[in-house]
Design a protein around this motif. Structure first.
Motif, PDB file in Angstrom:
ATOM      1  N   GLN A   1       0.961  -1.287   0.370  1.00  0.00           N
ATOM      2  CA  GLN A   1       0.321   0.023  -0.105  1.00  0.00           C
ATOM      3  C   GLN A   1       0.451   1.303   0.082  1.00  0.00           C
ATOM      4  OE1 GLN A   1      -2.991  -0.077   2.855  1.00  0.00           O
ATOM      5  NE2 GLN A   1      -3.110   2.154   2.407  1.00  0.00           N
ATOM      6  N   VAL A   2       0.854   1.930  -1.068  1.00  0.00           N
ATOM      7  CA  VAL A   2       1.206   3.388  -0.742  1.00  0.00           C
ATOM      8  C   VAL A   2       0.810   4.066  -0.030  1.00  0.00           C
ATOM      9  CG1 VAL A   2       1.899   5.410  -2.444  1.00  0.00           C
ATOM     10  CG2 VAL A   2       1.266   3.244  -3.321  1.00  0.00           C
ATOM     11  N   GLN A   3       1.738   5.001   1.323  1.00  0.00           N
ATOM     12  CA  GLN A   3       1.653   5.633   2.260  1.00  0.00           C
ATOM     13  C   GLN A   3       1.985   6.591   1.760  1.00  0.00           C
ATOM     14  OE1 GLN A   3       2.143   3.724   5.703  1.00  0.00           O
ATOM     15  NE2 GLN A   3      -0.393   3.420   5.917  1.00  0.00           N
TER      16      GLN A   3
ATOM     17  N   ALA B   1       8.062   8.753   1.382  1.00  0.00           N
ATOM     18  CA  ALA B   1       6.952   8.106   1.395  1.00  0.00           C
ATOM     19  C   ALA B   1       8.039   6.153   1.709  1.00  0.00           C
ATOM     20  CB  ALA B   1       7.260   7.858  -0.192  1.00  0.00           C
ATOM     21  N   SER B   2       7.990   5.137   1.115  1.00  0.00           N
ATOM     22  CA  SER B   2       8.994   4.357   0.835  1.00  0.00           C
ATOM     23  C   SER B   2      10.447   4.355  -0.592  1.00  0.00           C
ATOM     24  CB  SER B   2       8.299   2.711   0.424  1.00  0.00           C
ATOM     25  OG  SER B   2       7.413   3.144   0.034  1.00  0.00           O
TER      26      SER B   2
ATOM     27  N   TYR C   1      10.411   1.978  -2.669  1.00  0.00           N
ATOM     28  CA  TYR C   1       9.492   1.028  -3.871  1.00  0.00           C
ATOM     29  C   TYR C   1       9.327   2.071  -3.796  1.00  0.00           C
ATOM     30  CZ  TYR C   1       7.603  -1.805  -6.582  1.00  0.00           C
ATOM     31  OH  TYR C   1       6.491  -2.729  -7.622  1.00  0.00           O
ATOM     32  N   THR C   2       7.865   3.697  -3.960  1.00  0.00           N
ATOM     33  CA  THR C   2       7.168   4.406  -4.548  1.00  0.00           C
ATOM     34  C   THR C   2       8.338   5.188  -5.070  1.00  0.00           C
ATOM     35  OG1 THR C   2       6.058   4.083  -2.541  1.00  0.00           O
ATOM     36  CG2 THR C   2       5.440   6.367  -4.020  1.00  0.00           C
TER      37      THR C   2
ATOM     38  N   TYR D   1       7.088   4.496  -8.940  1.00  0.00           N
ATOM     39  CA  TYR D   1       5.289   5.636  -9.517  1.00  0.00           C
ATOM     40  C   TYR D   1       6.203   7.065  -9.865  1.00  0.00           C
ATOM     41  CZ  TYR D   1       2.932   2.455  -6.369  1.00  0.00           C
ATOM     42  OH  TYR D   1       2.594   1.103  -6.062  1.00  0.00           O
TER      43      TYR D   1
ATOM     44  N   ALA E   1       1.513   9.886  -5.634  1.00  0.00           N
ATOM     45  CA  ALA E   1       2.141   8.804  -7.229  1.00  0.00           C
ATOM     46  C   ALA E   1       1.371   8.483  -7.633  1.00  0.00           C
ATOM     47  CB  ALA E   1       2.264   7.790  -5.746  1.00  0.00           C
TER      48      ALA E   1
ATOM     49  N   ALA F   1       0.793   5.231 -10.201  1.00  0.00           N
ATOM     50  CA  ALA F   1       1.140   4.364 -10.438  1.00  0.00           C
ATOM     51  C   ALA F   1       1.097   4.205 -11.993  1.00  0.00           C
ATOM     52  CB  ALA F   1       0.285   2.773  -9.846  1.00  0.00           C
TER      53      ALA F   1
ATOM     54  N   TYR G   1      -2.096   7.735  -5.894  1.00  0.00           N
ATOM     55  CA  TYR G   1      -1.909   7.923  -4.510  1.00  0.00           C
ATOM     56  C   TYR G   1      -1.703   9.228  -3.936  1.00  0.00           C
ATOM     57  CZ  TYR G   1      -2.402   2.501  -5.017  1.00  0.00           C
ATOM     58  OH  TYR G   1      -2.116   1.173  -5.659  1.00  0.00           O
TER      59      TYR G   1
END
Length: 117
Positions: free
Chosen positions: A1-3, A24-25, A27-28, A32, A98, A100, A106
């Motif tokens: 989940q994107v935060q 954010a992470s 990965y994000t 993204y 972000a 995808a 997101y």
């Protein structure tokens, strides 16, 4: 989940500076398309800046070009928007977004920037 979590808004005088940030992470940020939007009172949300993740270039809304700088720091997983020479028309809630590869967006909850004397 994107935060996405924004911070750093506040009050600045015309001609002043503020920096807003979005955490954010890893990965994000790597997978993204990242951008900054803003929404002024009574107006539609508008694009302020976005990073082309393929070219690494950054697009800026013409009215902020030369005053705002978007950056992503992978060391502390933070995307920032440095805002200089602020004007009253920059007053808005600032959001990071972000997108995808499938087109899903997101959003963070936003942070308020007020430019006033």
């Amino acid at each position: 989940q994107v935060q996405l979590v924004e911070s750093g808004g506040g009050l600045a005088q015309p001609g002043g500076s503020l920096r807003v940030s979005c955490v954010a992470s890893d990965y994000t940020f790597r997978h993204y398309a990242m951008s900054w939007y803003r929404q002024a009172p009574g107006k539609d949300r508008e694009l302020v800046a976005f990073r082309n993740e393929f070219e690494g270039s950054i697009y800026y809304k013409p009215s902020v070009r030369g005053r705002f700088t978007m950056a992503i720091n992978m060391a502390n997983l933070t995307m920032s928007l440095q805002m200089n020479d602020l004007k009253s028309e920059d007053t808005a809630v600032y959001y990071c977004k972000a997108r995808a590869s499938n087109g899903m967006d997101y959003w963070g909850k936003g942070t308020l920037v007020t430019v006033s004397s």
